[in-house]
Design an enzyme around this catalytic site. Structure first.
Site, PDB file in Angstrom:
ATOM      1  N   HIS A 162      -1.435  -0.459  15.945  1.00 54.96           N
ATOM      2  CA  HIS A 162      -2.799  -0.165  15.501  1.00 54.96           C
ATOM      3  C   HIS A 162      -2.967  -0.558  14.034  1.00 54.96           C
ATOM      4  O   HIS A 162      -1.983  -0.619  13.286  1.00 54.96           O
ATOM      5  CB  HIS A 162      -3.087   1.344  15.609  1.00 54.96           C
ATOM      6  CG  HIS A 162      -3.271   1.846  17.014  1.00 54.96           C
ATOM      7  ND1 HIS A 162      -2.607   2.942  17.504  1.00 54.96           N
ATOM      8  CD2 HIS A 162      -4.066   1.411  18.011  1.00 54.96           C
ATOM      9  CE1 HIS A 162      -2.975   3.160  18.757  1.00 54.96           C
ATOM     10  NE2 HIS A 162      -3.862   2.237  19.087  1.00 54.96           N
ATOM     11  N   CYS A 249      -2.264   9.625  13.631  1.00 48.95           N
ATOM     12  CA  CYS A 249      -2.602   9.669  15.067  1.00 48.95           C
ATOM     13  C   CYS A 249      -2.824  11.083  15.589  1.00 48.95           C
ATOM     14  O   CYS A 249      -3.493  11.290  16.584  1.00 48.95           O
ATOM     15  CB  CYS A 249      -1.475   9.061  15.897  1.00 48.95           C
ATOM     16  SG  CYS A 249      -0.643   7.693  15.128  1.00 48.95           S
TER      17      CYS A 249
END
Ligand code: CIR
Length: 254
Positions: A162, A249
Site C-alpha cells: 500500500h 492499518c
C-alpha cells in the site's frame, strides 16, 4: 486534530491473514497483547476510541484502515482489491453511518480501493495505484473527494503493498519516506525524512495530535522523528508485520 479513532480487536483467524512476507504465522496471543498496547497508546492521544468486536470470518479485519476512508467532511466506503477482504465494508458500515449521517459515499465495481493506499496531506489526498487499488477505483475516489471540496492525485507504486506501507505524513510538512517513495517527484515539496532500507517497515507510522506512534525496534527512525520535535510512542507490532500490517492499518483516525 483528530477526535475519533475506530479500531477492531483481532480475530483468532488473524493467523491466516494475507501475507507476502516469509516471517511465519503470527502468534495470536501476542497479537492480542500488542493490540491492547496499541489501544493504550492511542488512549494517551486525546481521542475517543470506538473498539469494534472481532469477526472470525475476516482474518484481516483488524486492519480497519482499508475498508473506509474517513475525512473531515465525508466517509468513503471502499471496495477492497483483495476478494477475501471485500466483506469488511459491510461489517464496519453501521459504525461509519453513525459518525457520518448523510455523508457516506462508496466506491462501485469495477473500481477497487483499499484506503491504506490513501494519504491525506491537508486538503489533498494521494491515491496509490497498487495491486489492490485500480485506476477506476482511484478515479472514483478522486471524483468523490472533489465533490466534497478536496483534491486528489494518483501515485503509481511498484514494490510495496500500500502507499502508506512506505510513507507517513506527520503534518507540518514532514513526510517519512522509504524505498521507491524517497525520489518520487510528487513529494519533493515536502520535508522528506529518509527511512533507511533496513528500517523500511518503520516508515509506516501515525501522527495523532502531535504524538507519533511508531513500531518498536527501529532506533534510527525513532531518532529522526524525535529530532523533528514529536513525542514518540513505540508499540510492538511484530505479529502484524508477519501479515504485512503496521500501525496505520490498525485504526481509522478522523
Ligand atoms: C492485507 O494483505 O490486506 C493485510 N494482510 C495487511 C493490510 C495492511 N493494511 C494497510 O497497510 N493499510
Amino acid at each position: 486534530m483528530f477526535k475519533h479513532i475506530i479500531a477492531r480487536t483481532p480475530a483468532s483467524s488473524l493467523v491466516d491473514g494475507l501475507t507476502s512476507s516469509h516471517l511465519g504465522k503470527p502468534d495470536f496471543a501476542r497479537a492480542l497483547e500488542q493490540h491492547n498496547a496499541y489501544i493504550r497508546a492511542l488512549q494517551t492521544c486525546d481521542v475517543d476510541i470506538t473498539l469494534l468486536p472481532p469477526d472470525e470470518r475476516f482474518p484481516d479485519s483488524v486492519f480497519v484502515e482499508d475498508p473506509v476512508l474517513c475525512t473531515s467532511r465525508c466517509a468513503i466506503i471502499t471496495r477492497p482489491g483483495a476478494e477475501s477482504r471485500r466483506g469488511e465494508t459491510a461489517i464496519i458500515e453501521q459504525t461509519i453511518q453513525r459518525f457520518y449521517p448523510g455523508k457516506v459515499e462508496r466506491i462501485e465495481a469495477p473500481g477497487t480501493v483499499e484506503a491504506g493506499d490513501i494519504m491525506m496531506v491537508g486538503e489533498h489526498f494521494y491515491i496509490g495505484e497498487s495491486a489492490r487499488t485500480n485506476a477506476e477505483g482511484a478515479r472514483q475516489m478522486i471524483a468523490l473527494l472533489e465533490k466534497h471540496g478536496f483534491t486528489g492525485s494518483v501515485v503509481r507504486l511498484e514494490k510495496v503493498l500500500h502507499l502508506k506501507t512506505g510513507l507517513a505524513y506527520l503534518e507540518h510538512g514532514n513526510l517519512l519516506a522509504a524505498g521507491e517513495f524517497i525520489s518520487k517527484p510528487e513529494f519533493q515539496h515536502l520535508n522528506i525524512v529518509e527511512i533507511p532500507e533496513e528500517e523500511a517497515y518503520a516508515a509506516n507510522c501515525i501522527w495523532v495530535n502531535e504524538r507519533v506512534i511508531m513500531p518498536a525496534g527501529y532506533p534510527r527512525t525513532r531518532q529522526k522523528i524525535a529530532d523533528l520535535g514529536y513525542r514518540v510512542i513505540e508499540v510492538d507490532t511484530s505479529e502484524y508485520r508477519k501479515i504485512d500490517g503496521g500501525v496505520s492499518c490498525m485504526s481509522l483516525r478522523f
